[in-house]
Scaffold this motif. Structure first.
Motif, PDB file in Angstrom:
ATOM      1  N   HIS A   1     -33.609  20.185  26.199  1.00 17.72           N
ATOM      2  CA  HIS A   1     -34.656  20.866  25.436  1.00 17.72           C
ATOM      3  C   HIS A   1     -35.731  21.326  26.412  1.00 17.72           C
ATOM      4  N   GLY A   2     -35.902  22.638  26.552  1.00 25.68           N
ATOM      5  CA  GLY A   2     -36.820  23.177  27.543  1.00 25.68           C
ATOM      6  C   GLY A   2     -38.134  23.665  26.985  1.00 25.68           C
ATOM      7  N   ALA A   3     -38.789  22.864  26.159  1.00 22.11           N
ATOM      8  CA  ALA A   3     -40.075  23.252  25.587  1.00 22.11           C
ATOM      9  C   ALA A   3     -41.208  22.583  26.356  1.00 22.11           C
ATOM     10  N   VAL A   4     -42.252  23.344  26.628  1.00 24.51           N
ATOM     11  CA  VAL A   4     -43.405  22.824  27.353  1.00 24.51           C
ATOM     12  C   VAL A   4     -44.083  21.708  26.552  1.00 24.51           C
ATOM     13  N   SER A   5     -44.200  21.888  25.254  1.00 28.27           N
ATOM     14  CA  SER A   5     -44.865  20.872  24.436  1.00 28.27           C
ATOM     15  C   SER A   5     -44.070  19.564  24.413  1.00 28.27           C
ATOM     16  N   ALA A   6     -42.744  19.660  24.432  1.00 29.76           N
ATOM     17  CA  ALA A   6     -41.929  18.436  24.473  1.00 29.76           C
ATOM     18  C   ALA A   6     -42.122  17.726  25.808  1.00 29.76           C
ATOM     19  N   LEU A   7     -42.130  18.482  26.893  1.00 27.24           N
ATOM     20  CA  LEU A   7     -42.347  17.901  28.215  1.00 27.24           C
ATOM     21  C   LEU A   7     -43.722  17.243  28.292  1.00 27.24           C
ATOM     22  N   GLN A   8     -44.705  17.874  27.678  1.00 25.89           N
ATOM     23  CA  GLN A   8     -46.060  17.317  27.630  1.00 25.89           C
ATOM     24  C   GLN A   8     -46.059  15.962  26.926  1.00 25.89           C
ATOM     25  N   ARG A   9     -45.358  15.859  25.802  1.00 26.08           N
ATOM     26  CA  ARG A   9     -45.314  14.593  25.061  1.00 26.08           C
ATOM     27  C   ARG A   9     -44.542  13.529  25.830  1.00 26.08           C
ATOM     28  N   TRP A  10     -43.387  13.882  26.388  1.00 21.14           N
ATOM     29  CA  TRP A  10     -42.551  12.920  27.097  1.00 21.14           C
ATOM     30  C   TRP A  10     -43.257  12.323  28.300  1.00 21.14           C
ATOM     31  N   MET A  11     -43.991  13.169  29.042  1.00 21.67           N
ATOM     32  CA  MET A  11     -44.616  12.712  30.282  1.00 21.67           C
ATOM     33  C   MET A  11     -46.072  12.292  30.103  1.00 21.67           C
ATOM     34  N   ARG A  12     -46.617  12.544  28.909  1.00 21.07           N
ATOM     35  CA  ARG A  12     -48.024  12.228  28.625  1.00 21.07           C
ATOM     36  C   ARG A  12     -48.962  12.886  29.637  1.00 21.07           C
ATOM     37  N   ILE A  13     -48.816  14.210  29.752  1.00 25.90           N
ATOM     38  CA  ILE A  13     -49.648  15.006  30.652  1.00 25.90           C
ATOM     39  C   ILE A  13     -50.254  16.153  29.851  1.00 25.90           C
ATOM     40  N   SER A  14     -51.144  16.914  30.492  1.00 25.44           N
ATOM     41  CA  SER A  14     -51.769  18.039  29.795  1.00 25.44           C
ATOM     42  C   SER A  14     -50.772  19.191  29.653  1.00 25.44           C
ATOM     43  N   PHE A  15     -51.080  20.095  28.721  1.00 22.07           N
ATOM     44  CA  PHE A  15     -50.201  21.248  28.488  1.00 22.07           C
ATOM     45  C   PHE A  15     -50.117  22.109  29.743  1.00 22.07           C
ATOM     46  N   ARG A  16     -51.228  22.261  30.445  1.00 14.42           N
ATOM     47  CA  ARG A  16     -51.251  23.074  31.658  1.00 14.42           C
ATOM     48  C   ARG A  16     -50.333  22.488  32.726  1.00 14.42           C
ATOM     49  N   GLU A  17     -50.384  21.160  32.915  1.00 13.92           N
ATOM     50  CA  GLU A  17     -49.515  20.515  33.903  1.00 13.92           C
ATOM     51  C   GLU A  17     -48.048  20.655  33.504  1.00 13.92           C
ATOM     52  N   ALA A  18     -47.763  20.493  32.220  1.00 12.29           N
ATOM     53  CA  ALA A  18     -46.384  20.638  31.743  1.00 12.29           C
ATOM     54  C   ALA A  18     -45.896  22.072  31.939  1.00 12.29           C
ATOM     55  N   ASN A  19     -46.756  23.041  31.686  1.00 10.22           N
ATOM     56  CA  ASN A  19     -46.392  24.444  31.889  1.00 10.22           C
ATOM     57  C   ASN A  19     -46.139  24.734  33.361  1.00 10.22           C
ATOM     58  N   ASP A  20     -46.958  24.176  34.245  1.00 11.21           N
ATOM     59  CA  ASP A  20     -46.752  24.367  35.684  1.00 11.21           C
ATOM     60  C   ASP A  20     -45.419  23.764  36.134  1.00 11.21           C
ATOM     61  N   LEU A  21     -45.087  22.576  35.614  1.00 13.37           N
ATOM     62  CA  LEU A  21     -43.807  21.957  35.945  1.00 13.37           C
ATOM     63  C   LEU A  21     -42.636  22.804  35.436  1.00 13.37           C
ATOM     64  N   MET A  22     -42.775  23.338  34.222  1.00  9.53           N
ATOM     65  CA  MET A  22     -41.717  24.172  33.651  1.00  9.53           C
ATOM     66  C   MET A  22     -41.555  25.460  34.474  1.00  9.53           C
ATOM     67  N   ASP A  23     -42.656  26.034  34.950  1.00  8.60           N
ATOM     68  CA  ASP A  23     -42.580  27.220  35.812  1.00  8.60           C
ATOM     69  C   ASP A  23     -41.899  26.894  37.139  1.00  8.60           C
ATOM     70  N   GLN A  24     -42.182  25.729  37.700  1.00  7.61           N
ATOM     71  CA  GLN A  24     -41.514  25.306  38.941  1.00  7.61           C
ATOM     72  C   GLN A  24     -40.019  25.131  38.711  1.00  7.61           C
ATOM     73  N   MET A  25     -39.648  24.551  37.565  1.00 11.66           N
ATOM     74  CA  MET A  25     -38.227  24.387  37.244  1.00 11.66           C
ATOM     75  C   MET A  25     -37.554  25.743  37.061  1.00 11.66           C
ATOM     76  N   HIS A  26     -38.289  26.725  36.521  1.00  9.71           N
ATOM     77  CA  HIS A  26     -37.737  28.079  36.379  1.00  9.71           C
ATOM     78  C   HIS A  26     -37.511  28.705  37.755  1.00  9.71           C
TER      79      HIS A  26
END
Length: 113
Positions: free
Chosen positions: A23-48
């Motif tokens: 599941h490649g949703a930024v909001s899911a990554l934010q919940r799983w890792m307990r980080i801010s939306f911005r940090e989760a979005n940056d991680l998702m961009d790095q994975m892209h």
């Protein structure tokens, strides 16, 4: 508390979570890792940029290109197959048995014989 030697880098942890849950949703990554939306979005961009997830497509979750072997824990883009049996949950395993570092447990040998 973890020491710096045992702490898993956030990008590696994010790749593992996305590959496991598919599941490649930024909001899911934010919940799983307990980080801010911005940090989760940056991680998702790095994975892209690394080619692990697809590009942004509006408000939908990104397509996930990586999978995780349930047998050995390897994360990769190719050589996986889903094993299904009636009444049992399917598992994802490496297609090439040499790729798995860990095999299913072998039955105990009879020492009494």
């Amino acid at each position: 508390m973890t020491t710096p030697e045992t702490a898993v880098p956030p990008l590696e942890r994010a790749i593992e979570l996305v590959a496991t849950c598919q599941h490649g949703a930024v909001s899911a990554l934010q919940r799983w890792m307990r980080i801010s939306f911005r940090e989760a979005n940056d991680l998702m961009d790095q994975m892209h940029q690394l080619g692990h997830v697809g590009p942004v497509s509006g408000s939908r979750a990104r397509e996930v290109y990586v999978r995780r072997c349930d047998q050995c824990g390897r994360i990769g883009k190719r050589a996986f197959t889903a094993l299904e049996a009636p009444g049992v949950a399917s598992i994802t395993v490496c297609t090439n048995k040499a790729a798995c570092r860990k095999r299913w447990p072998k039955p105990p040998a009879d020492d009494a014989a």
